[in-house]
Design a protein around this motif. Structure first.
Motif, short mmCIF file in Angstrom:
data_model
loop_
_atom_site.label_atom_id
_atom_site.label_comp_id
_atom_site.label_asym_id
_atom_site.label_seq_id
_atom_site.Cartn_x
_atom_site.Cartn_y
_atom_site.Cartn_z
N LYS A 23 44.70 33.55 42.15
CA LYS A 23 43.55 33.59 41.24
C LYS A 23 43.42 34.97 40.61
O LYS A 23 43.12 35.10 39.41
N GLY A 24 43.68 36.01 41.42
CA GLY A 24 43.62 37.37 40.89
C GLY A 24 44.62 37.58 39.77
O GLY A 24 44.31 38.18 38.75
N ILE A 25 45.84 37.08 39.97
CA ILE A 25 46.88 37.21 38.93
C ILE A 25 46.46 36.48 37.67
O ILE A 25 46.62 36.99 36.55
N LEU A 27 43.41 35.82 36.63
CA LEU A 27 42.33 36.57 35.99
C LEU A 27 42.87 37.84 35.32
O LEU A 27 42.41 38.23 34.24
N LEU A 28 43.85 38.47 35.96
CA LEU A 28 44.49 39.65 35.37
C LEU A 28 45.12 39.31 34.04
O LEU A 28 44.95 40.03 33.04
N LYS A 29 45.84 38.19 33.99
CA LYS A 29 46.50 37.77 32.75
C LYS A 29 45.48 37.38 31.68
O LYS A 29 45.76 37.48 30.48
N TYR A 33 39.53 41.81 34.29
CA TYR A 33 40.08 42.74 35.26
C TYR A 33 39.17 42.98 36.46
O TYR A 33 39.63 43.11 37.59
N GLU A 35 37.00 40.93 37.79
CA GLU A 35 37.09 39.74 38.65
C GLU A 35 38.43 39.72 39.39
O GLU A 35 38.49 39.32 40.56
N ALA A 36 39.48 40.14 38.70
CA ALA A 36 40.81 40.17 39.33
C ALA A 36 40.81 41.12 40.52
O ALA A 36 41.31 40.77 41.60
N GLU A 39 39.19 39.56 43.52
CA GLU A 39 40.03 38.57 44.22
C GLU A 39 41.12 39.25 45.04
O GLU A 39 41.42 38.84 46.17
N TYR A 59 49.33 44.62 42.27
CA TYR A 59 48.55 43.93 41.24
C TYR A 59 47.15 44.54 41.14
O TYR A 59 46.60 44.71 40.03
N ALA A 63 45.36 46.17 37.80
CA ALA A 63 44.06 45.76 37.28
C ALA A 63 43.13 46.96 37.14
O ALA A 63 42.38 47.07 36.16
#
Length: 309
Positions: A23-25, A27-29, A33, A35-36, A39, A59, A63
């Motif tokens: 989920k972090g990845i 959100l990063l994409k 950031y 929120e990423a 996570e 990661y 972020a």
């Protein structure tokens, strides 16, 4: 979100850790950031599946860089370098973070550590060259390239890097020879650098051809410079919407080498498209990461008079 379980046992914790990472990845994409980071921190807090921690922390650091939290990213990289057999490429990431903060001295220090750890690896020399060149120390920058030229060519990859070296030295004829040979050996990034040479020679159609060749041959384009280069070609053709699309995609990558340049282009392209609201937001975002840029500071003032009230 659907895969998450509130239960507490080893299997669930392992599963949740992987979910937080994924989920972090995502959100990063998506450019979300903060929120990423949240996570990734949840994932790291779970003690199971420790083999994922290094990847998750990298990661998280990325972020933080996207948020302009360079000190936070530096802290993560330094933590990763305390392990028994650290990934020495992290010195290069530290150098880039310090450079973005305007701390040239610390950036060079970390490139020196990378070179000391792996003296036959070209990338740290190239990174140090870029830092010194941007700082206006042409003599120091050229000295770094001279040292890189002393690396013995042992394989096709080294030959390719010799082409990159000659590109940086602006010996374009020699660079093309090396890069064409490397391309024939299926080192497809050679086409990217041939495109960069074409841009340096103001031959944007040829540059586009090389960039498109690289994209066709590579499984996945992960070079932010490729997106910046394609944007340059589109700008020359006055295709501003297409150029903006390339910039926005390039800014989602893990490679932050061209982040500052592309964020600057993002502001310019929104202006070209007379989208002053987004141009103003992009300019504010840029200033958050690069607060010492006086040109952009003036641009923020200008855009504040053009955006919607």
């Amino acid at each position: 979100d659907k895969g998450y379980s509130p239960k507490d046992n080893q299997i669930v914790r392992e599963n949740n850790k992987a979910l937080y990472r994924g989920k972090g990845i995502a959100l990063l994409k998506l450019g979300r950031y903060e929120e990423a980071v949240s996570e990734f921190e949840k994932a790291i807090a779970i003690k199971e599946s420790e083999d994922l921690d290094e990847d998750i922390k990298k990661y998280a650091a990325l972020a933080k860089i996207k948020l302009g939290d360079y000190n936070g990213a530096i802290s993560v990289y330094n933590d990763l370098l305390t392990v028994k057999n650290p990934d020495v490429s992290l010195y290069g990431k530290l150098a880039k973070a310090y450079s973005a903060m305007g701390n040239t001295e610390k950036a060079i220090e970390n490139y020196n550590l990378a070179i000391e750890a792996e003296p036959d690896v070209f990338e740290a020399y190239f990174g140090k060259y870029e830092i010194l060149s941007e700082a206006g120390d042409e003599a120091g920058a050229n000295e770094v390239l001279e040292k890189a030229a002393g690396i013995k060519i042992k394989n096709d990859s080294d030959s390719y890097n010799s082409g990159v070296l000659e590109y940086l030295r602006k010996n374009y004829g020699k660079a093309k020879e090396y890069l064409h040979t490397a391309y024939s050996k299926k080192i497809y990034e050679s086409a990217y650098y041939l495109g960069r040479i074409a841009i340096s020679e103001d031959n944007f159609e040829e540059a586009r051809t090389y960039f498109e060749s690289y994209a066709a041959d590579a499984d996945k384009v992960q070079l932010s410079g490729w997106y910046d280069g394609m944007a340059e070609c589109e700008i020359q053709a006055e295709n501003y919407k297409s150029a903006l699309d390339y910039v926005l995609k390039g800014l989602t990558l893990e490679d932050i080498s061209f982040m500052k340049k592309m964020m600057f282009k993002k502001v310019q392209l929104y202006e070209k498209l007379t989208d002053y609201d987004n141009a103003y937001r992009a300019a504010q975002e840029y200033m958050k990461l690069y607060p010492d840029d006086e040109d952009m500071a003036r641009e923020v003032v200008f855009l504040s008079t053009r955006k919607s009230k």
